[in-house]
Design a protein around this motif. Structure first.
Motif, PDB file in Angstrom:
ATOM      1  N   MET A   1      64.136  30.067  61.244  1.00 43.43           N
ATOM      2  CA  MET A   1      63.750  29.570  59.925  1.00 43.43           C
ATOM      3  C   MET A   1      63.041  30.650  59.096  1.00 43.43           C
ATOM      4  SD  MET A   1      63.955  26.832  58.041  1.00 43.43           S
ATOM      5  CE  MET A   1      64.115  25.435  59.135  1.00 43.43           C
ATOM      6  N   SER A   2      62.160  31.412  59.735  1.00 45.62           N
ATOM      7  CA  SER A   2      61.404  32.436  59.012  1.00 45.62           C
ATOM      8  C   SER A   2      62.315  33.555  58.521  1.00 45.62           C
ATOM      9  CB  SER A   2      60.297  33.008  59.901  1.00 45.62           C
ATOM     10  OG  SER A   2      60.838  33.532  61.095  1.00 45.62           O
ATOM     11  N   THR A   3      63.329  33.912  59.325  1.00 51.94           N
ATOM     12  CA  THR A   3      64.292  34.936  58.902  1.00 51.94           C
ATOM     13  C   THR A   3      65.135  34.410  57.747  1.00 51.94           C
ATOM     14  OG1 THR A   3      64.401  35.780  61.153  1.00 51.94           O
ATOM     15  CG2 THR A   3      66.151  36.460  59.660  1.00 51.94           C
ATOM     16  N   TYR A   4      65.501  33.131  57.826  1.00 56.10           N
ATOM     17  CA  TYR A   4      66.271  32.523  56.735  1.00 56.10           C
ATOM     18  C   TYR A   4      65.481  32.556  55.430  1.00 56.10           C
ATOM     19  CZ  TYR A   4      68.642  29.123  53.836  1.00 56.10           C
ATOM     20  OH  TYR A   4      69.273  28.516  52.782  1.00 56.10           O
ATOM     21  N   LEU A   5      64.184  32.258  55.505  1.00 54.28           N
ATOM     22  CA  LEU A   5      63.342  32.277  54.311  1.00 54.28           C
ATOM     23  C   LEU A   5      63.302  33.670  53.701  1.00 54.28           C
ATOM     24  CD1 LEU A   5      61.373  30.820  52.401  1.00 54.28           C
ATOM     25  CD2 LEU A   5      59.531  31.390  54.006  1.00 54.28           C
ATOM     26  N   PHE A   6      63.205  34.686  54.538  1.00 54.03           N
ATOM     27  CA  PHE A   6      63.205  36.068  54.048  1.00 54.03           C
ATOM     28  C   PHE A   6      64.523  36.391  53.344  1.00 54.03           C
ATOM     29  CE2 PHE A   6      64.317  40.552  54.765  1.00 54.03           C
ATOM     30  CZ  PHE A   6      63.306  41.156  54.042  1.00 54.03           C
ATOM     31  N   LEU A   7      65.644  36.029  53.972  1.00 55.63           N
ATOM     32  CA  LEU A   7      66.955  36.284  53.368  1.00 55.63           C
ATOM     33  C   LEU A   7      67.107  35.515  52.056  1.00 55.63           C
ATOM     34  CD1 LEU A   7      69.234  36.176  56.547  1.00 55.63           C
ATOM     35  CD2 LEU A   7      68.583  38.198  55.212  1.00 55.63           C
ATOM     36  N   TYR A   8      66.639  34.267  52.057  1.00 56.88           N
ATOM     37  CA  TYR A   8      66.690  33.458  50.838  1.00 56.88           C
ATOM     38  C   TYR A   8      65.934  34.138  49.701  1.00 56.88           C
ATOM     39  CZ  TYR A   8      65.313  30.077  47.344  1.00 56.88           C
ATOM     40  OH  TYR A   8      65.068  29.477  46.132  1.00 56.88           O
ATOM     41  N   TYR A   9      64.725  34.612  49.996  1.00 57.23           N
ATOM     42  CA  TYR A   9      63.893  35.202  48.936  1.00 57.23           C
ATOM     43  C   TYR A   9      64.518  36.487  48.408  1.00 57.23           C
ATOM     44  CZ  TYR A   9      59.590  35.941  46.319  1.00 57.23           C
ATOM     45  OH  TYR A   9      58.676  36.098  45.302  1.00 57.23           O
ATOM     46  N   CYS A  10      65.127  37.269  49.295  1.00 59.98           N
ATOM     47  CA  CYS A  10      65.818  38.490  48.844  1.00 59.98           C
ATOM     48  C   CYS A  10      66.976  38.134  47.920  1.00 59.98           C
ATOM     49  CB  CYS A  10      66.333  39.280  50.041  1.00 59.98           C
ATOM     50  SG  CYS A  10      65.033  40.067  51.017  1.00 59.98           S
ATOM     51  N   ILE A  52      51.551  39.046  42.067  1.00 57.55           N
ATOM     52  CA  ILE A  52      51.765  37.769  42.749  1.00 57.55           C
ATOM     53  C   ILE A  52      53.089  37.790  43.508  1.00 57.55           C
ATOM     54  CG2 ILE A  52      52.192  35.298  42.372  1.00 57.55           C
ATOM     55  CD1 ILE A  52      50.262  35.626  39.899  1.00 57.55           C
ATOM     56  N   SER A  53      54.133  38.295  42.858  1.00 54.64           N
ATOM     57  CA  SER A  53      55.456  38.374  43.502  1.00 54.64           C
ATOM     58  C   SER A  53      55.427  39.287  44.719  1.00 54.64           C
ATOM     59  CB  SER A  53      56.497  38.873  42.499  1.00 54.64           C
ATOM     60  OG  SER A  53      56.631  37.977  41.427  1.00 54.64           O
ATOM     61  N   ALA A  54      54.676  40.385  44.624  1.00 56.07           N
ATOM     62  CA  ALA A  54      54.566  41.320  45.748  1.00 56.07           C
ATOM     63  C   ALA A  54      53.865  40.654  46.928  1.00 56.07           C
ATOM     64  CB  ALA A  54      53.815  42.572  45.321  1.00 56.07           C
ATOM     65  N   PHE A  55      52.816  39.878  46.660  1.00 52.69           N
ATOM     66  CA  PHE A  55      52.121  39.164  47.731  1.00 52.69           C
ATOM     67  C   PHE A  55      53.033  38.119  48.367  1.00 52.69           C
ATOM     68  CE2 PHE A  55      48.124  40.982  46.286  1.00 52.69           C
ATOM     69  CZ  PHE A  55      47.399  41.068  47.466  1.00 52.69           C
ATOM     70  N   ALA A  56      53.825  37.441  47.545  1.00 49.27           N
ATOM     71  CA  ALA A  56      54.760  36.448  48.079  1.00 49.27           C
ATOM     72  C   ALA A  56      55.782  37.121  48.991  1.00 49.27           C
ATOM     73  CB  ALA A  56      55.462  35.719  46.928  1.00 49.27           C
ATOM     74  N   PHE A  57      56.334  38.241  48.526  1.00 53.05           N
ATOM     75  CA  PHE A  57      57.328  38.963  49.326  1.00 53.05           C
ATOM     76  C   PHE A  57      56.710  39.454  50.636  1.00 53.05           C
ATOM     77  CE2 PHE A  57      59.757  42.703  50.625  1.00 53.05           C
ATOM     78  CZ  PHE A  57      61.055  42.198  50.598  1.00 53.05           C
ATOM     79  N   LEU A  62      56.087  39.298  56.498  1.00 50.08           N
ATOM     80  CA  LEU A  62      55.253  39.188  57.694  1.00 50.08           C
ATOM     81  C   LEU A  62      55.638  37.963  58.520  1.00 50.08           C
ATOM     82  CD1 LEU A  62      51.722  40.080  56.263  1.00 50.08           C
ATOM     83  CD2 LEU A  62      53.157  41.510  57.727  1.00 50.08           C
ATOM     84  N   ASN A  63      55.896  36.860  57.836  1.00 54.31           N
ATOM     85  CA  ASN A  63      56.258  35.622  58.511  1.00 54.31           C
ATOM     86  C   ASN A  63      57.566  35.774  59.294  1.00 54.31           C
ATOM     87  OD1 ASN A  63      55.803  32.680  58.938  1.00 54.31           O
ATOM     88  ND2 ASN A  63      57.722  32.517  57.794  1.00 54.31           N
TER      89      ASN A  63
END
Length: 197
Positions: A1-10, A52-57, A62-63
């Motif tokens: 799930m955490s990897t999916y979230l990273f891919l989604y955000y990219c 803010i966007s940098a902190f979100a990314f 990290l997650n």
């Protein structure tokens, strides 16, 4: 799930901000990034949003790849549940759809910031007939979704500061549009809400 979230955000950043900006530039010759280094309110907002966007990314990164570090971001344990994760995932996908449709409605009028150099054409069709700020609404929904998926002190700050910065930017843009379009924008304001209610 955490990897999916990273891919989604990219994909979110590329598909909804980078690619549309490139397409707009190629079609019109206009750089849609309208923030500059001048000491103005809108440029300050632009800088704040980048942070803010940098902190979100960074949090999502990290997650996904350094999970052990998440304990240092002060997790909110009583909000950690599979149900809230799924609600959060639903929200970020809804936001993607809202922003995607709204950008198609804007077409060549897509801008990030305030464009003082080119003629302003008011968009009132599609998502803009429901909300005056559907793209900002979508971004707020993403911040809410991110908080529900990864509830911790950092995502709380991202959510709260993100909402504040967007509220300020919306009002600066409204002031600009009132000055540029006058009664046309006043009439639009009377018919369509700033958000959805």
């Amino acid at each position: 799930m955490s990897t999916y979230l990273f891919l989604y955000y990219c994909i979110f950043l590329i598909a909804l901000f980078i690619a549309p900006s490139y397409v707009t530039y190629k079609r019109t010759g206009i750089n849609p990034f309208k923030f500059s280094k001048e000491e103005t309110a809108i440029n300050y907002v632009g800088k704040a949003y980048k942070i803010i966007s940098a902190f979100a990314f960074a949090t999502i990164l990290l997650n996904a790849f350094l999970t052990s570090t998440m304990q240092y971001l002060v997790p909110i344990e009583y909000l950690q549940s599979d149900i809230l994760v799924w609600v959060g995932l639903g929200l970020i996908h809804l936001a993607f759809l809202i922003i995607f449709i709204a950008q198609r409605n804007m077409a060549n009028e897509w801008r990030i910031g305030i464009d003082n150099e080119n003629k302003v054409n008011l968009i009132t069709k599609g998502m803009f007939g429901i909300s005056r700020n559907p793209i900002f609404l979508g971004v707020i929904i993403v911040f809410i979704g991110l908080f529900l998926i990864i509830p911790n002190a950092v995502t709380v700050v991202i959510l709260v500061s993100g909402v504040i910065v967007i509220q300020v930017q919306v009002r600066l843009e409204e002031e600009f549009l009132l000055n540029q379009l006058g009664n046309e924008y006043k009439e639009y304001m009377s018919k369509v809400k700033r958000w959805i209610f």
